[in-house]
Design an enzyme around this catalytic site. Structure first.
Site, PDB file in Angstrom:
ATOM      1  N   LYS A  44       0.861  -1.181   0.000  1.00 56.01           N
ATOM      2  CA  LYS A  44       0.000   0.000   0.000  1.00 56.01           C
ATOM      3  C   LYS A  44       0.901   1.237   0.000  1.00 56.01           C
ATOM      4  O   LYS A  44       1.981   1.216   0.599  1.00 56.01           O
ATOM      5  CB  LYS A  44      -0.869  -0.027   1.279  1.00 56.01           C
ATOM      6  CG  LYS A  44      -1.705   1.215   1.517  1.00 56.01           C
ATOM      7  CD  LYS A  44      -2.802   1.378   0.506  1.00 56.01           C
ATOM      8  CE  LYS A  44      -3.598   2.668   0.720  1.00 56.01           C
ATOM      9  NZ  LYS A  44      -4.478   2.955  -0.436  1.00 56.01           N
ATOM     10  N   ASN A  68     -13.407   4.422  -5.179  1.00 58.04           N
ATOM     11  CA  ASN A  68     -12.869   4.419  -3.826  1.00 58.04           C
ATOM     12  C   ASN A  68     -12.360   5.790  -3.450  1.00 58.04           C
ATOM     13  O   ASN A  68     -11.913   6.571  -4.302  1.00 58.04           O
ATOM     14  CB  ASN A  68     -11.746   3.377  -3.684  1.00 58.04           C
ATOM     15  CG  ASN A  68     -10.387   3.949  -4.055  1.00 58.04           C
ATOM     16  OD1 ASN A  68      -9.745   4.622  -3.243  1.00 58.04           O
ATOM     17  ND2 ASN A  68      -9.964   3.719  -5.296  1.00 58.04           N
ATOM     18  N   MET A  70     -10.206   5.874  -0.337  1.00 53.24           N
ATOM     19  CA  MET A  70      -9.671   5.261   0.874  1.00 53.24           C
ATOM     20  C   MET A  70      -8.949   6.281   1.749  1.00 53.24           C
ATOM     21  O   MET A  70      -9.012   6.209   2.986  1.00 53.24           O
ATOM     22  CB  MET A  70      -8.708   4.124   0.507  1.00 53.24           C
ATOM     23  CG  MET A  70      -9.296   3.053  -0.406  1.00 53.24           C
ATOM     24  SD  MET A  70     -10.755   2.277   0.284  1.00 53.24           S
ATOM     25  CE  MET A  70     -10.029   1.308   1.575  1.00 53.24           C
ATOM     26  N   CYS A 127      -2.312  10.084  -5.935  1.00 55.26           N
ATOM     27  CA  CYS A 127      -3.478   9.732  -5.115  1.00 55.26           C
ATOM     28  C   CYS A 127      -4.522  10.861  -5.208  1.00 55.26           C
ATOM     29  O   CYS A 127      -4.220  12.001  -4.891  1.00 55.26           O
ATOM     30  CB  CYS A 127      -3.087   9.511  -3.655  1.00 55.26           C
ATOM     31  SG  CYS A 127      -4.562   9.195  -2.642  1.00 55.26           S
ATOM     32  N   GLY A 268      -6.368  -4.442  -9.396  1.00 50.25           N
ATOM     33  CA  GLY A 268      -6.903  -3.839  -8.186  1.00 50.25           C
ATOM     34  C   GLY A 268      -8.304  -4.319  -7.900  1.00 50.25           C
ATOM     35  O   GLY A 268      -8.533  -5.207  -7.061  1.00 50.25           O
TER      36      GLY A 268
HETATM   37  C1  SIN Z   1      -6.290   5.839  -1.530  1.00 46.68           C
HETATM   38  O1  SIN Z   1      -5.759   5.301  -0.530  1.00 46.68           O
HETATM   39  O2  SIN Z   1      -7.152   6.712  -1.399  1.00 46.68           O
HETATM   40  C2  SIN Z   1      -5.879   5.428  -2.900  1.00 46.68           C
HETATM   41  C3  SIN Z   1      -4.438   5.584  -3.112  1.00 46.68           C
HETATM   42  C4  SIN Z   1      -4.086   6.056  -4.469  1.00 46.68           C
HETATM   43  O3  SIN Z   1      -4.958   6.203  -5.326  1.00 46.68           O
HETATM   44  O4  SIN Z   1      -2.911   6.298  -4.745  1.00 46.68           O
END
Ligand code: SIN
Length: 308
Positions: A44, A68, A70, A127, A268
């Site tokens: 991650k 998402n 996240m 991100c 993913g």
């Molecule tokens: C996230 O944790 O929100 C996604 C991470 C990413 O898109 O780089």
């Protein structure tokens, strides 16, 4: 058939691996990737401090894809630095993904993670889910400054994860940045940021953070991912290896990424849906696609998209 690939001098036993974010936050998840048929263990994206991430619900799967927000839930770089020696015992590369909340965070993490000796370090400039923080890679000047500061601190191969671009002028500008910053490989693409999925039964978005805005993944983003792989492959004349990410659900999707120029692919959405057994299925399906076409190896298909 041999599905192994070499990227930036590092050998991957197969061309399929997890996308950063999918089942790769905890030690248990990372060990499960190690035991699976995945061709690498991708962490991650880590931040300086541990993060719980954005409020739930923050992931929603629907036919054709997922959304998402996240918010980078992760254990913090110190925990991953400690884990890396254990993860490298599986005989497959470990890719440590770093995502600072400011430029100096990237430098601190690059130094420490480099010392832990993962096989590759991936700088995530894309991100879309941190409220108030724009995706760095949409600013080529900021991106270049950051990459030029980080580059000398990283002595293992350094990759960069980019967001999708939607205009050839933007592909061209970023390809030049990548060339000037001595990037060893690219990961294309992160989720398609700031989409909105609505639940018409409740008159609400399907996820809570950022008013429902989040990154789109899965089949619906495959054409965007393929276009970015193709654009960077062409602009960089095939000299910088590309990991294609976006819309890989079946073996045929991986084949399309290869044709556009990818050396390997990440999964993913489908990994979240199916679990780590997905890697075996994808391998089987890709071997069948290659055999049907009489191809003996991945290498002979890479970048071979024909013009009409
Ligand atoms: C996230 O944790 O929100 C996604 C991470 C990413 O898109 O780089």
């Amino acid at each position: 058939m041999d599905l192994s690939v070499t990227i930036a001098g590092v050998k991957f036993p197969t061309c399929f691996m997890n996308a950063s974010g999918a089942l790769c936050v905890t030690r248990e998840e990372l060990l499960a990737l190690g035991r699976s048929r995945a061709g690498a263990i991708v962490t991650k994206s880590m931040t300086l401090e541990p993060r719980l991430g954005n409020p739930e619900p923050r992931y929603y799967g629907f036919p054709g894809g997922s959304i998402n927000s996240m918010g980078l839930p992760n254990l913090g770089y110190r925990a991953y630095a400690e884990m890396i020696p254990e993860l490298t015992q599986f005989g497959k590369p470990v890719i440590a993904s770093i995502a600072g909340l400011c430029e100096d965070d990237f430098l601190t993490m690059a130094r420490a993670i480099n010392q832990a000796r993962p096989d590759l370090i991936e700088v995530n400039l894309s991100c879309p889910n941190i409220p108030g923080k724009p995706q760095i890679a949409y600013d080529p000047v900021d991106s270049e400054r950051l990459l030029k500061r980080v580059r000398p601190l990283i002595t293992v191969p350094m990759g960069v994860k980019l967001p999708p671009y939607f205009d050839p002028a933007h592909h061209a500008v970023m390809a030049e940045v990548i060339r000037r910053c001595e990037v060893d490989y690219l990961n294309l693409i992160n989720s398609v940021g700031n989409g909105l999925v609505v639940d018409p039964k409740r008159d609400t978005p399907v996820i809570r953070p950022k008013g429902g805005f989040g990154g789109l993944g899965g089949s619906l983003i495959k054409p965007v991912a393929l276009a970015n792989v193709r654009a960077f492959w062409t602009l960089l004349e095939g000299r910088i290896p590309i990991i294609g990410t976006g819309g890989v659900v079946q073996g045929i999707d991986a084949y399309e990424h290869l044709l556009c120029g990818a050396s390997a692919v990440q999964v993913g959405t489908v990994l979240v849906e199916e679990g780590v057994g997905v890697f075996e299925r994808l391998e089987r399906e890709l071997v069948a696609e290659l055999s049907t076409r009489g191809a003996q190896s991945l290498q002979e298909c890479r970048g071979k998209l024909k013009e009409l």
